[in-house]
Design a protein around this motif. Structure first.
Motif, PDB file in Angstrom:
ATOM      1  N   ALA A 196     -30.468  50.638 113.724  1.00 43.61           N
ATOM      2  CA  ALA A 196     -31.352  51.806 113.773  1.00 43.61           C
ATOM      3  C   ALA A 196     -31.699  52.213 115.206  1.00 43.61           C
ATOM      4  N   HIS A 197     -31.987  51.262 116.049  1.00 40.55           N
ATOM      5  CA  HIS A 197     -32.337  51.588 117.435  1.00 40.55           C
ATOM      6  C   HIS A 197     -31.183  52.317 118.125  1.00 40.55           C
ATOM      7  N   ASP A 198     -29.963  51.816 117.942  1.00 43.97           N
ATOM      8  CA  ASP A 198     -28.793  52.449 118.568  1.00 43.97           C
ATOM      9  C   ASP A 198     -28.566  53.849 117.998  1.00 43.97           C
ATOM     10  N   PHE A 199     -28.715  53.985 116.678  1.00 40.49           N
ATOM     11  CA  PHE A 199     -28.556  55.298 116.051  1.00 40.49           C
ATOM     12  C   PHE A 199     -29.593  56.273 116.610  1.00 40.49           C
ATOM     13  N   GLU A 200     -30.835  55.837 116.683  1.00 41.10           N
ATOM     14  CA  GLU A 200     -31.888  56.721 117.175  1.00 41.10           C
ATOM     15  C   GLU A 200     -31.697  57.073 118.646  1.00 41.10           C
ATOM     16  N   SER A 201     -31.072  56.182 119.401  1.00 44.03           N
ATOM     17  CA  SER A 201     -30.752  56.498 120.798  1.00 44.03           C
ATOM     18  C   SER A 201     -29.654  57.559 120.888  1.00 44.03           C
ATOM     19  N   ALA A 202     -28.765  57.587 119.906  1.00 43.53           N
ATOM     20  CA  ALA A 202     -27.674  58.572 119.877  1.00 43.53           C
ATOM     21  C   ALA A 202     -28.109  59.908 119.272  1.00 43.53           C
ATOM     22  N   ALA A 203     -29.234  59.925 118.574  1.00 42.04           N
ATOM     23  CA  ALA A 203     -29.688  61.132 117.876  1.00 42.04           C
ATOM     24  C   ALA A 203     -29.882  62.344 118.789  1.00 42.04           C
ATOM     25  N   PRO A 204     -30.429  62.214 119.990  1.00 46.55           N
ATOM     26  CA  PRO A 204     -30.571  63.407 120.838  1.00 46.55           C
ATOM     27  C   PRO A 204     -29.229  64.063 121.179  1.00 46.55           C
ATOM     28  N   THR A 205     -28.183  63.268 121.359  1.00 48.20           N
ATOM     29  CA  THR A 205     -26.854  63.838 121.618  1.00 48.20           C
ATOM     30  C   THR A 205     -26.367  64.603 120.395  1.00 48.20           C
ATOM     31  N   ALA A 206     -26.584  64.028 119.216  1.00 51.04           N
ATOM     32  CA  ALA A 206     -26.192  64.697 117.970  1.00 51.04           C
ATOM     33  C   ALA A 206     -26.972  65.997 117.800  1.00 51.04           C
ATOM     34  N   ARG A 207     -28.262  65.934 118.031  1.00 50.54           N
ATOM     35  CA  ARG A 207     -29.115  67.125 117.891  1.00 50.54           C
ATOM     36  C   ARG A 207     -28.651  68.230 118.839  1.00 50.54           C
ATOM     37  N   LYS A 208     -28.370  67.887 120.080  1.00 44.94           N
ATOM     38  CA  LYS A 208     -27.920  68.870 121.074  1.00 44.94           C
ATOM     39  C   LYS A 208     -26.594  69.494 120.661  1.00 44.94           C
ATOM     40  N   ALA A 209     -25.673  68.678 120.158  1.00 44.01           N
ATOM     41  CA  ALA A 209     -24.378  69.215 119.715  1.00 44.01           C
ATOM     42  C   ALA A 209     -24.572  70.243 118.613  1.00 44.01           C
ATOM     43  N   LEU A 210     -25.429  69.935 117.671  1.00 49.03           N
ATOM     44  CA  LEU A 210     -25.699  70.884 116.586  1.00 49.03           C
ATOM     45  C   LEU A 210     -26.396  72.134 117.103  1.00 49.03           C
ATOM     46  N   GLN A 211     -27.382  71.971 117.949  1.00 43.44           N
ATOM     47  CA  GLN A 211     -28.125  73.120 118.472  1.00 43.44           C
ATOM     48  C   GLN A 211     -27.224  74.077 119.246  1.00 43.44           C
ATOM     49  N   ASP A 212     -26.187  73.549 119.857  1.00 43.26           N
ATOM     50  CA  ASP A 212     -25.261  74.374 120.638  1.00 43.26           C
ATOM     51  C   ASP A 212     -24.161  75.003 119.782  1.00 43.26           C
ATOM     52  N   ALA A 213     -24.099  74.654 118.511  1.00 48.86           N
ATOM     53  CA  ALA A 213     -23.045  75.162 117.619  1.00 48.86           C
ATOM     54  C   ALA A 213     -23.321  76.614 117.215  1.00 48.86           C
ATOM     55  N   PRO A 214     -22.258  77.395 117.071  1.00 47.86           N
ATOM     56  CA  PRO A 214     -22.440  78.773 116.618  1.00 47.86           C
ATOM     57  C   PRO A 214     -23.105  78.822 115.243  1.00 47.86           C
ATOM     58  N   GLY A 215     -24.112  79.670 115.124  1.00 48.42           N
ATOM     59  CA  GLY A 215     -24.783  79.850 113.838  1.00 48.42           C
ATOM     60  C   GLY A 215     -25.899  78.872 113.551  1.00 48.42           C
ATOM     61  N   CYS A 216     -26.090  77.872 114.398  1.00 52.72           N
ATOM     62  CA  CYS A 216     -27.154  76.898 114.176  1.00 52.72           C
ATOM     63  C   CYS A 216     -28.463  77.448 114.744  1.00 52.72           C
ATOM     64  N   ARG A 217     -29.525  77.348 113.960  1.00 51.21           N
ATOM     65  CA  ARG A 217     -30.836  77.860 114.378  1.00 51.21           C
ATOM     66  C   ARG A 217     -31.859  76.759 114.627  1.00 51.21           C
ATOM     67  N   GLU A 218     -31.752  75.657 113.916  1.00 48.33           N
ATOM     68  CA  GLU A 218     -32.717  74.567 114.111  1.00 48.33           C
ATOM     69  C   GLU A 218     -32.139  73.258 113.601  1.00 48.33           C
ATOM     70  N   VAL A 219     -32.613  72.167 114.213  1.00 48.86           N
ATOM     71  CA  VAL A 219     -32.134  70.829 113.852  1.00 48.86           C
ATOM     72  C   VAL A 219     -33.315  69.868 113.865  1.00 48.86           C
ATOM     73  N   SER A 220     -33.410  69.053 112.817  1.00 48.63           N
ATOM     74  CA  SER A 220     -34.418  67.991 112.755  1.00 48.63           C
ATOM     75  C   SER A 220     -33.776  66.747 112.157  1.00 48.63           C
ATOM     76  N   ILE A 221     -34.196  65.604 112.644  1.00 51.00           N
ATOM     77  CA  ILE A 221     -33.759  64.326 112.078  1.00 51.00           C
ATOM     78  C   ILE A 221     -35.022  63.531 111.773  1.00 51.00           C
ATOM     79  N   PHE A 222     -35.148  63.129 110.514  1.00 53.08           N
ATOM     80  CA  PHE A 222     -36.333  62.407 110.063  1.00 53.08           C
ATOM     81  C   PHE A 222     -35.965  60.993 109.619  1.00 53.08           C
ATOM     82  N   ARG A 223     -36.799  60.038 109.968  1.00 54.92           N
ATOM     83  CA  ARG A 223     -36.651  58.644 109.546  1.00 54.92           C
ATOM     84  C   ARG A 223     -37.371  58.481 108.209  1.00 54.92           C
ATOM     85  N   SER A 224     -36.762  57.765 107.270  1.00 55.58           N
ATOM     86  CA  SER A 224     -37.414  57.491 105.994  1.00 55.58           C
ATOM     87  C   SER A 224     -38.634  56.599 106.212  1.00 55.58           C
ATOM     88  N   ALA A 225     -39.682  56.884 105.457  1.00 56.28           N
ATOM     89  CA  ALA A 225     -40.904  56.086 105.532  1.00 56.28           C
ATOM     90  C   ALA A 225     -40.822  54.820 104.693  1.00 56.28           C
TER      91      ALA A 225
END
Length: 97
Positions: free
Chosen positions: A15-44
């Motif tokens: 989980a720690h490694d995944f969460e460290s990689a999440a900002p890169t994933a979020r940025k890739a999506l945000q830069d994609a054509p047609g993308c308006r918003e991105v959120s990643i939520f951890r299960s409670a």
């Protein structure tokens, strides 16, 4: 707008490694054509489970345009290796019923 909800399951020990990689994933999506918003939520209540929520202008932006972009490759490189099962992806309309 269309909302993509992707149910992501990873090994909780990574989980720690995944969460460290999440900002890169979020940025890739945000830069994609047609993308308006991105959120990643951890299960409670389910360790290693996440919800990726992406707002797209049109469903075609996700299913037809995005897979051919450099951003899709960046997203896959950043987080795909963490999945322990194929993500469940469902698209929702933005209008409430």
């Amino acid at each position: 707008m269309i909302y993509e909800h992707a149910h992501l399951v990873i090994d909780p020990a990574r989980a720690h490694d995944f969460e460290s990689a999440a900002p890169t994933a979020r940025k890739a999506l945000q830069d994609a054509p047609g993308c308006r918003e991105v959120s990643i939520f951890r299960s409670a209540d389910k360790p290693g489970t996440y919800l990726l929520r992406v707002g797209w202008d049109r469903i075609e932006d996700h299913l037809e345009v995005f897979p051919t972009t450099p951003q899709a490759a960046t997203l896959a490189d950043a987080i795909a290796g963490y999945f322990t099962e194929t993500p469940l992806v469902i698209h929702f309309e933005s209008e409430e019923i």
